[in-house]
Motif scaffolding. Structure first.
Motif, short mmCIF file in Angstrom:
data_model
loop_
_atom_site.label_atom_id
_atom_site.label_comp_id
_atom_site.label_asym_id
_atom_site.label_seq_id
_atom_site.Cartn_x
_atom_site.Cartn_y
_atom_site.Cartn_z
N ASP A 48 6.00 -0.74 -1.85
CA ASP A 48 5.13 -1.35 -2.87
C ASP A 48 5.54 -2.78 -3.20
O ASP A 48 4.94 -3.42 -4.04
N ALA B 77 2.07 4.83 -0.40
CA ALA B 77 1.33 6.09 -0.24
C ALA B 77 1.00 6.67 -1.62
O ALA B 77 1.87 6.80 -2.47
N THR C 155 4.17 11.95 -4.59
CA THR C 155 4.43 10.51 -4.53
C THR C 155 5.00 10.00 -5.85
O THR C 155 5.33 10.79 -6.74
N SER D 242 -3.72 11.79 1.26
CA SER D 242 -4.17 10.60 1.96
C SER D 242 -4.63 11.03 3.36
O SER D 242 -4.80 12.24 3.61
N ASP E 63 0.82 3.11 5.64
CA ASP E 63 1.37 2.88 4.29
C ASP E 63 2.52 1.88 4.38
O ASP E 63 3.03 1.58 5.46
N ASP F 286 -3.49 2.42 -1.12
CA ASP F 286 -3.42 3.33 0.02
C ASP F 286 -4.83 3.76 0.41
O ASP F 286 -5.22 3.71 1.58
N ALA G 229 -0.25 8.29 7.66
CA ALA G 229 -0.15 8.18 6.20
C ALA G 229 1.28 8.47 5.75
O ALA G 229 1.99 9.27 6.38
N ALA G 230 1.69 7.82 4.67
CA ALA G 230 2.87 8.23 3.90
C ALA G 230 4.14 8.40 4.73
O ALA G 230 4.89 9.35 4.53
N ARG H 24 0.85 -1.20 0.00
CA ARG H 24 0.00 0.00 0.00
C ARG H 24 0.88 1.25 0.00
O ARG H 24 0.94 2.00 0.99
#
Ligand SMILES: [Zn+2]
Length: 474
Positions: A282, A59, A92, A255, A279, A64, A321-322, A57
């Motif tokens: 990947d 960000a 991102t 996000s 987050d 996400d 987030a992120a 997930r």
């Protein structure tokens, strides 16, 4: 005031004659929570669900957004008193194709992952002679003539340590290697993975990113591939490699930090906050980084929520987030807290995998240090020692450090963490269920006693003033 004296005074106060300690009933509840956590699953089902139904997930990705929905739904189903989201906006990046090949004097395809915010190469890639450096410092010291028109290879090895200190020493090659190489005219950057595994997979990760700095196409290669490249570099012939990256940077995405609260019965405006980041990278499924943290802090709060009595202060779980691509959720959170940081009694984030906790450190006002010692006494049966009088609270609470936030670090054993960190191998099976339970037990005890403490931990001006005095003192 002399800091050493203050420290000694704090230690003396922790003895049986301490003026302030936890009411006995609160200690009984802390022990019940500890036992309940050890008898439960430590949040294993939570991380199993997150990694299975959502998976990786990054960000700003479609996953996400699904993870945010997943977290809101989970907290609502658990029946927390309040569940809400707070936005975080950030640039991102999306990964595409990536390839590193040695083209001469021998041909090898190397296992590769592009680094976060790597720009794309022209189609077909960039081919050039390799210039190898021992570490970032060696690249920084190099003359432009050794670097220009080459592909830079930084070969520093990350050292395995329990504390994770080896990561801090090695990670500069990844976070700023590309910009340093770019300034000296290099064409691309290849690094030995910042990780301790000898398996043939690469470890990705973030590069420090500002829109006004030009980055080179940048990749990490697996550690055995880095060994191979080093052996070829030891020969007489020049080594040529080809690097190809296809990736896309996205200017702006919004996000959410997802927050759940158990509202306190006596002082609801005062808050103990437990954090983790939602987050992940990947690749892999984001199990140890940071699905484990999500599970641990959620399970700890859930156990407190299930008690018959309410905590005196409010307890919040914050899923940031992120984090991976630049601590954006943590930065947004800190910005929004500039005026009310005093309300945050204590913060602590779980973001170091799923290894057992071995020590507790804290940044609190002098008067509150005996409370930390009393908390440690309740963690002792879990094998947790007293650590330092200093703590960051974890990556996502670090942007709130300048505000003087009171923070706890529960130090996890990181000996194996960097075997899996940011790799395809960060999957659920790497989580040891018994260690997860120990973590959930420690966070439950910490959050409960933090919420019941008769002494405030001193977030904001109190801590900042004491630190300034200690630094400026004789
Ligand atoms: Zn993490």
């Amino acid at each position: 005031m002399n800091f050493t004296l203050l420290l000694a005074a704090g230690l003396l106060l922790a003895g049986p004659l301490a003026a302030e300690t936890f009411p006995k009933d609160d200690l009984v509840v802390a022990r019940e929570l500890r036992e309940a956590a050890l008898a439960g699953d430590g949040g294993y089902e939570i991380v199993a669900d997150l990694t299975t139904r959502i998976g990786p997930r990054l960000a700003g990705s479609e996953a996400d957004a699904r993870a945010v929905e997943w977290a809101v739904k989970m907290f609502e189903e658990m029946g927390f008193d309040r569940v809400w989201t707070e936005p975080a906006t950030f640039p991102t990046w999306h990964r595409g194709l990536e390839r590193t090949e040695i083209v001469s004097p021998a041909h090898h395809e190397l296992v590769t992952l592009a680094l976060g915010f790597s720009p794309a190469t022209p189609e077909g890639g960039i081919e050039a002679e390799v210039a190898m450096f021992d570490d970032l410092a060696a690249l920084e010291a190099a003359d432009e003539s050794e670097v220009a028109d080459r592909i830079v290879f930084i070969r520093n090895r990350m050292e395995r340590t329990r504390t994770g200190a080896g990561y801090g020493r090695a990670v500069g090659a990844r976070s700023v290697g590309s910009r340093v190489a770019e300034e000296k005219g290099a064409l691309a950057l290849v690094i030995r993975s910042i990780g301790t595994s000898n398996n043939r997979f690469a470890h990705t990760g973030m590069q420090r990113f500002d829109s006004d700095v030009r980055l080179l196409p940048a990749v990490a290669i697996s550690n055995p591939d880095a060994d191979l490249l080093e052996r070829l570099m030891g020969g007489d012939e020049p080594v040529r490699i080809q690097v190809e990256v296809d990736a896309e940077t996205v200017e702006s995405y919004t996000s959410q930090n997802v927050i759940a609260e158990i509202t306190g019965a006596e002082k609801p405006e005062e808050i103990v906050a437990l954090g983790a980041h939602l987050d992940s990278w990947d690749v892999g499924t984001g199990a140890i980084d940071d699905g484990a943290g999500v599970a641990i802090v959620t399970e700890a709060a859930r156990l407190i929520h299930e008690l018959e009595q309410r905590p005196d202060r409010s307890i919040r779980v914050i899923l940031f987030a992120a984090e991976e691509i630049g601590l954006w959720g943590g930065r947004a959170w800190a910005e929004a807290r500039a005026e009310d940081i005093e309300d945050y009694q204590l913060v602590a984030e779980s973001d170091f995998g799923a290894g057992e906790i071995y020590a507790i450190s804290a940044r609190v006002r002098d008067e509150a240090w005996p409370m930390i010692e009393a908390i440690q006494a309740e963690l002792e049966p879990l094998g947790i020692e007293l650590g330092r009088r200093q703590a960051s609270g974890g990556p996502d609470f670090s942007p709130a450090r300048p505000l003087g936030v009171a923070a706890v670090d529960l130090h996890q054993d990181g000996t194996e963490y960097f075997d899996y960190h940011h790799t395809v191998n960060d999957t659920l099976d790497k989580i040891e269920p018994e260690a997860l339970k120990q973590n959930a037990a420690a966070y439950a005890v910490l959050a409960w006693l933090g919420a019941q403490s008769p002494v405030s931990f001193g977030s904001g001006e109190t801590i900042l003033a004491e630190e300034a005095e200690a630094e400026g003192g004789d």
